[in-house]
Design a protein around this motif. Structure first.
Motif, short mmCIF file in Angstrom:
data_model
loop_
_atom_site.label_atom_id
_atom_site.label_comp_id
_atom_site.label_asym_id
_atom_site.label_seq_id
_atom_site.Cartn_x
_atom_site.Cartn_y
_atom_site.Cartn_z
N ASN A 62 0.83 -1.21 0.00
CA ASN A 62 0.00 0.00 0.00
C ASN A 62 0.86 1.26 0.00
O ASN A 62 0.43 2.32 -0.49
N HIS A 63 2.06 1.16 0.55
CA HIS A 63 2.96 2.32 0.66
C HIS A 63 4.15 2.21 -0.27
O HIS A 63 5.10 2.99 -0.16
N ALA A 64 4.11 1.26 -1.19
CA ALA A 64 5.20 1.07 -2.15
C ALA A 64 5.04 2.04 -3.33
O ALA A 64 4.07 2.79 -3.41
N ARG A 65 5.97 1.99 -4.25
CA ARG A 65 5.92 2.84 -5.46
C ARG A 65 5.30 2.01 -6.58
O ARG A 65 5.87 1.01 -7.03
N TRP A 66 4.10 2.40 -7.01
CA TRP A 66 3.39 1.67 -8.05
C TRP A 66 2.56 2.65 -8.87
O TRP A 66 2.44 3.82 -8.56
N PHE A 67 2.01 2.14 -9.98
CA PHE A 67 1.07 2.93 -10.78
C PHE A 67 -0.08 2.00 -11.13
O PHE A 67 0.04 0.76 -11.06
N VAL A 68 -1.21 2.57 -11.51
CA VAL A 68 -2.43 1.77 -11.60
C VAL A 68 -3.05 1.78 -12.99
O VAL A 68 -2.95 2.76 -13.73
N GLU A 152 16.50 2.03 -21.10
CA GLU A 152 16.85 2.20 -19.70
C GLU A 152 17.42 3.58 -19.43
O GLU A 152 17.97 4.23 -20.32
N ILE A 153 17.28 4.03 -18.19
CA ILE A 153 17.82 5.31 -17.77
C ILE A 153 18.59 5.12 -16.45
O ILE A 153 18.50 4.07 -15.82
N LEU A 154 19.31 6.15 -16.05
CA LEU A 154 19.97 6.14 -14.75
C LEU A 154 18.93 6.60 -13.72
O LEU A 154 18.41 7.71 -13.81
N PRO A 155 18.59 5.76 -12.75
CA PRO A 155 17.53 6.13 -11.79
C PRO A 155 17.91 7.33 -10.94
O PRO A 155 19.09 7.51 -10.59
N SER A 156 16.94 8.13 -10.60
CA SER A 156 17.16 9.17 -9.62
C SER A 156 17.34 8.51 -8.25
O SER A 156 17.03 7.32 -8.07
N THR A 157 17.82 9.27 -7.30
CA THR A 157 18.03 8.73 -5.96
C THR A 157 16.73 8.22 -5.36
O THR A 157 16.67 7.13 -4.77
N ALA A 158 15.66 8.97 -5.55
CA ALA A 158 14.35 8.59 -5.02
C ALA A 158 13.84 7.31 -5.68
O ALA A 158 13.29 6.43 -5.00
N THR A 159 14.02 7.22 -6.99
CA THR A 159 13.55 6.04 -7.71
C THR A 159 14.36 4.81 -7.34
O THR A 159 13.81 3.72 -7.17
N GLU A 160 15.67 4.99 -7.21
CA GLU A 160 16.52 3.86 -6.81
C GLU A 160 16.09 3.33 -5.44
O GLU A 160 16.01 2.12 -5.23
N LYS A 161 15.78 4.24 -4.53
CA LYS A 161 15.32 3.85 -3.19
C LYS A 161 13.99 3.12 -3.29
O LYS A 161 13.77 2.09 -2.62
N ALA A 162 13.08 3.62 -4.13
CA ALA A 162 11.77 3.00 -4.29
C ALA A 162 11.88 1.60 -4.88
O ALA A 162 11.18 0.68 -4.44
N LEU A 163 12.76 1.42 -5.86
CA LEU A 163 12.93 0.11 -6.48
C LEU A 163 13.54 -0.89 -5.50
O LEU A 163 13.17 -2.07 -5.50
N LYS A 164 14.46 -0.42 -4.66
CA LYS A 164 15.03 -1.30 -3.64
C LYS A 164 13.95 -1.72 -2.64
O LYS A 164 13.92 -2.87 -2.19
#
Length: 210
Positions: A62-68, A152-164
């Motif tokens: 519920n608190h993860a990074r997703w799209f719908v 592919e792209i180089l992830p932003s810091t926020a995106t890298e954290k979200a993917l982890k």
């Protein structure tokens, strides 16, 4: 193929995730002809336990990074890797069920199958329209090489954290395998599906949605 040397349990689980992708390398990718085979393979890799309860994993998602996709009352979390041929198959199978089953599919990207997976997952998440970016990846999916089409792209810091974080949730299910699907059943209990389901079994499974 994988070496026959003894592995730790953690390494074994990781290997099973990669096995799904490698199994198709020597044959053409045909969803209709291979569905039953994929289901048998997925069942053989089914985990014995999870490291967290399904309810706990649901709360984390519920608190993860997703799209719908979709706006129905029946929520499905689909954890996928952009380079996963089995995710590609499941995403295709779900499309015809979104409206009749009143689904809201929450796509949760992870990146671990291939070196380019993280960058492709980041490209989808950071797109202005992540759902459109997903279609770009899926429509150009290379069936022979089992590669998603998005650049592919180089992830932003926020995106890298979200993917982890997304990946840690997948690992908490007890098996580092994609696709992994979660939904609430008619008893309001979170259920986890690791198996690759054919169209008939998928439709039957979704009848149990809350």
């Amino acid at each position: 193929m994988f070496s026959s040397v003894l592995m730790s349990k953690k390494s074994w689980l990781y290997s099973m995730g990669l096995a799904f992708s490698m199994a198709l390398m020597t044959s053409s990718f045909s969803p209709a002809s291979q569905a039953s085979t994929l289901g048998q393979m997925a069942a053989s890799f089914a985990p014995k336990r999870t490291t967290a309860s399904s309810a706990q994993i649901w709360q984390r998602l519920n608190h993860a990074r997703w799209f719908v996709q979709g706006s129905g009352p029946h929520i499905i979390y689909l954890i996928f890797d952009p380079n996963c041929p089995y995710c590609h198959l499941l995403i295709q199978e779900l499309q015809s069920l979104i409206k009749p089953d009143q689904l809201s599919i929450r796509y949760v990207p992870v990146g671990f199958l291939e070196p380019s997976s993280t960058g492709k997952a980041a490209a989808i998440l950071e797109a202005k329209n992540p759902l459109k970016a997903l279609w770009e990846n899926e429509k150009g999916f290379t069936e022979k090489g089992h590669d998603g089409a998005i650049q592919e792209i180089l992830p932003s810091t926020a995106t890298e954290k979200a993917l982890k974080n997304n990946l840690s949730i997948l690992e908490a299910t007890g098996q580092k395998t994609v696709p992994t699907m979660l939904y609430m059943d008619s008893h309001n209990q979170a259920q986890i599906v690791w198996q690759v389901l054919d169209a008939k079994n998928l439709a039957q499974t979704l009848k149990g949605l809350h």
